[in-house]
Design an enzyme around this catalytic site. Structure first.
Site, PDB file in Angstrom:
ATOM      1  N   GLU A  94      15.456   4.778 -12.890  1.00 33.64           N
ATOM      2  CA  GLU A  94      15.057   3.693 -13.418  1.00 33.64           C
ATOM      3  C   GLU A  94      13.484   3.754 -13.929  1.00 33.64           C
ATOM      4  OE1 GLU A  94      18.154   0.538 -11.537  1.00 33.64           O
ATOM      5  OE2 GLU A  94      16.223   0.728 -10.537  1.00 33.64           O
ATOM      6  N   CYS A 114      14.784   9.084  -2.953  1.00 34.94           N
ATOM      7  CA  CYS A 114      13.388   9.474  -2.340  1.00 34.94           C
ATOM      8  C   CYS A 114      13.770  10.292  -1.040  1.00 34.94           C
ATOM      9  CB  CYS A 114      12.629   8.506  -2.312  1.00 34.94           C
ATOM     10  SG  CYS A 114      10.882   8.555  -1.790  1.00 34.94           S
ATOM     11  N   HIS A 222      -0.480  -0.067   3.432  1.00 27.60           N
ATOM     12  CA  HIS A 222       0.139  -0.924   4.129  1.00 27.60           C
ATOM     13  C   HIS A 222      -0.269  -1.095   5.593  1.00 27.60           C
ATOM     14  CE1 HIS A 222       2.775  -1.003   0.576  1.00 27.60           C
ATOM     15  NE2 HIS A 222       3.239   0.239   0.737  1.00 27.60           N
TER      16      HIS A 222
HETATM   17  N1  SAH Z   1       6.187   7.015  -3.158  1.00 26.53           N
HETATM   18  C1  SAH Z   1       5.048   6.552  -3.746  1.00 26.53           C
HETATM   19  C2  SAH Z   1       5.540   6.002  -5.104  1.00 26.53           C
HETATM   20  C3  SAH Z   1       6.537   4.940  -5.068  1.00 26.53           C
HETATM   21  S1  SAH Z   1       5.320   3.408  -5.473  1.00 26.53           S
HETATM   22  C4  SAH Z   1       4.369   5.610  -2.911  1.00 26.53           C
HETATM   23  O1  SAH Z   1       4.941   5.347  -1.818  1.00 26.53           O
HETATM   24  O2  SAH Z   1       3.194   5.274  -3.302  1.00 26.53           O
HETATM   25  C5  SAH Z   1       5.998   1.968  -5.090  1.00 26.53           C
HETATM   26  C6  SAH Z   1       5.090   0.993  -4.544  1.00 26.53           C
HETATM   27  O3  SAH Z   1       5.783  -0.282  -4.162  1.00 26.53           O
HETATM   28  C7  SAH Z   1       4.441   1.808  -3.212  1.00 26.53           C
HETATM   29  O4  SAH Z   1       3.146   1.254  -2.990  1.00 26.53           O
HETATM   30  C8  SAH Z   1       5.572   1.037  -2.085  1.00 26.53           C
HETATM   31  O5  SAH Z   1       4.800   0.931  -0.977  1.00 26.53           O
HETATM   32  C9  SAH Z   1       5.627  -0.184  -2.494  1.00 26.53           C
HETATM   33  N2  SAH Z   1       6.869  -1.020  -2.092  1.00 26.53           N
HETATM   34  C10 SAH Z   1       7.998  -0.345  -1.686  1.00 26.53           C
HETATM   35  N3  SAH Z   1       8.814  -1.428  -1.290  1.00 26.53           N
HETATM   36  C11 SAH Z   1       8.373  -2.361  -1.761  1.00 26.53           C
HETATM   37  C12 SAH Z   1       8.861  -3.991  -1.592  1.00 26.53           C
HETATM   38  N4  SAH Z   1       9.976  -4.000  -1.152  1.00 26.53           N
HETATM   39  N5  SAH Z   1       7.883  -4.704  -2.010  1.00 26.53           N
HETATM   40  C13 SAH Z   1       6.796  -4.628  -2.441  1.00 26.53           C
HETATM   41  N6  SAH Z   1       6.416  -3.428  -2.729  1.00 26.53           N
HETATM   42  C14 SAH Z   1       7.092  -2.247  -2.330  1.00 26.53           C
END
Ligand code: SAH
Length: 346
Positions: A94, A114, A222
């Site tokens: 997506e 992933c 985070h």
């Molecule tokens: N793997 C990379 C790219 C994905 S980016 C990374 O982790 O940076 C996607 C972003 O959305 C990341 O910052 C991730 O931590 C955040 N994310 C993942 N799940 C989420 C959720 N349920 N709500 C808000 N942000 C989320």
């Protein structure tokens, strides 16, 4: 037949020029076809109208164009567009177009599924099936650019590698896709408008610094407390915060570019004073800014958006410490297009 057709877009411009010379044509034909493949985003040899029929037929006999196909497009009431994109082998990823008053951003995937295991992310529940190749990443950008022109009458202004997958676990193809996006034969975009987001794969952050890449880096932090981070993102046990810190210091020393920390605040997980203080401390290591991302629930009781009070505390304490902080509201939630929601639901 053993004669399996080659993916024509795996060839460089030089190789394509050589191919034509070897087949009794002019090298220049290679440039023409290359332009069709990349800046004009041709889906078939038929599309190449300034190339003779005989040449098109010859190409047809030797090659395939493994272009992605937008299988389904959904539009959110806030204007966000989500594409479910089918790859040549039938797998789906997506990508998302996010319009604001001043920009249109493409959020693209780098892997099918992933391999990481962030407990709060829907993509983590799809195991990694394969890496995308460079042109599959490029095609997502190009499809979104076309939608941006169609719906918003303007070109794409920014790209974030924040869709499905961990871009730094597919480093070579990510770099190749960025080369293509920034080259005049591709989309001619500035690398300053591209951001690659990682969960913190430290050795690859160092590699990016060594390669002197010109695009931006975002890190999904985070939590700046080891135990908490390990609990919500279990794979980070392999990438401790001290190593992350050192890799980021190395990045900054080499590139002199700020890093963005992505950060979601959850109730009972990272919403206390000590969490904020740990983040402030982490932010002092190198120049940075913090994006506080709104949580997008993924049918799981464990994670809940923190209270407004907790968010306000984060903002005021970060600002008191001269740290730039932005709040990123969710976009496209109604079509499952927001951060962490990409999971091929449809
Ligand atoms: N793997 C990379 C790219 C994905 S980016 C990374 O982790 O940076 C996607 C972003 O959305 C990341 O910052 C991730 O931590 C955040 N994310 C993942 N799940 C989420 C959720 N349920 N709500 C808000 N942000 C989320």
């Amino acid at each position: 037949m053993t004669n399996k057709k080659k993916d024509i877009r795996a060839l460089t411009k030089e190789q394509l020029r050589d191919f034509f010379v070897e087949n009794g044509d002019k090298a220049f034909r290679g440039n023409q076809v290359y332009e069709w493949l990349w800046s004009k985003s041709a889906h078939s040899f038929e599309d190449m109208t300034n190339v003779s029929k005989a040449t098109r037929q010859m190409l047809e006999e030797n090659f395939v164009i493994n272009h992605i196909r937008v299988d389904q497009m959904q539009r959110s009431k806030d204007g966000t567009v989500k594409n479910a994109v089918e790859l040549h082998d039938g797998l789906i990823v997506e990508s998302v177009l996010i319009p604001t008053d001043t920009r249109t951003t493409a959020c693209v995937s780098s892997q099918v599924g992933c391999s990481l295991d962030c407990n709060f992310c829907a993509t983590a529940r799809l195991k990694r099936m394969r890496n995308l190749n460079a042109d599959e990443i490029f095609d997502q950008v190009s499809a979104i650019n076309q939608e941006s022109l169609l719906y918003y009458n303007r070109k794409l202004s920014n790209i974030v590698y924040m869709g499905m997958g961990e871009p730094l676990m597919n480093y070579n193809n990510v770099i190749k896709s960025i080369d293509k996006i920034t080259s005049p034969e591709g989309l001619g975009m500035s690398p300053k408008r591209i951001t690659v987001s990682t969960s913190g794969v430290t050795k690859m952050i160092r590699k990016m610094a060594d390669d002197e890449v010109k695009f931006n880096l975002a890190v999904s932090l985070h939590s700046a407390i080891e135990e908490t981070r390990n609990r919500i993102m279990p794979f980070t046990k392999k990438f401790p915060l001290t190593e992350l810190r050192e890799a980021l210091e190395y990045w900054y020393a080499k590139t002199k570019r700020k890093v963005t920390y992505e950060y979601v605040v959850w109730k009972g997980i990272n919403d206390k004073r000590e969490d904020i203080e740990a983040l402030v401390k982490f932010c002092k290591y190198i120049p940075c800014k913090v994006n506080l991302i709104e949580y997008n629930p993924i049918d799981d009781g464990e994670f809940q958006q923190a209270s407004q009070k907790a968010l306000t505390d984060y903002i005021s304490i970060l600002e008191m410490n001269d740290i730039v902080v932005n709040v990123r509201r969710s976009r496209g939630k109604d079509i499952d297009a927001a951060c962490g929601q990409l999971a091929n639901k449809s």
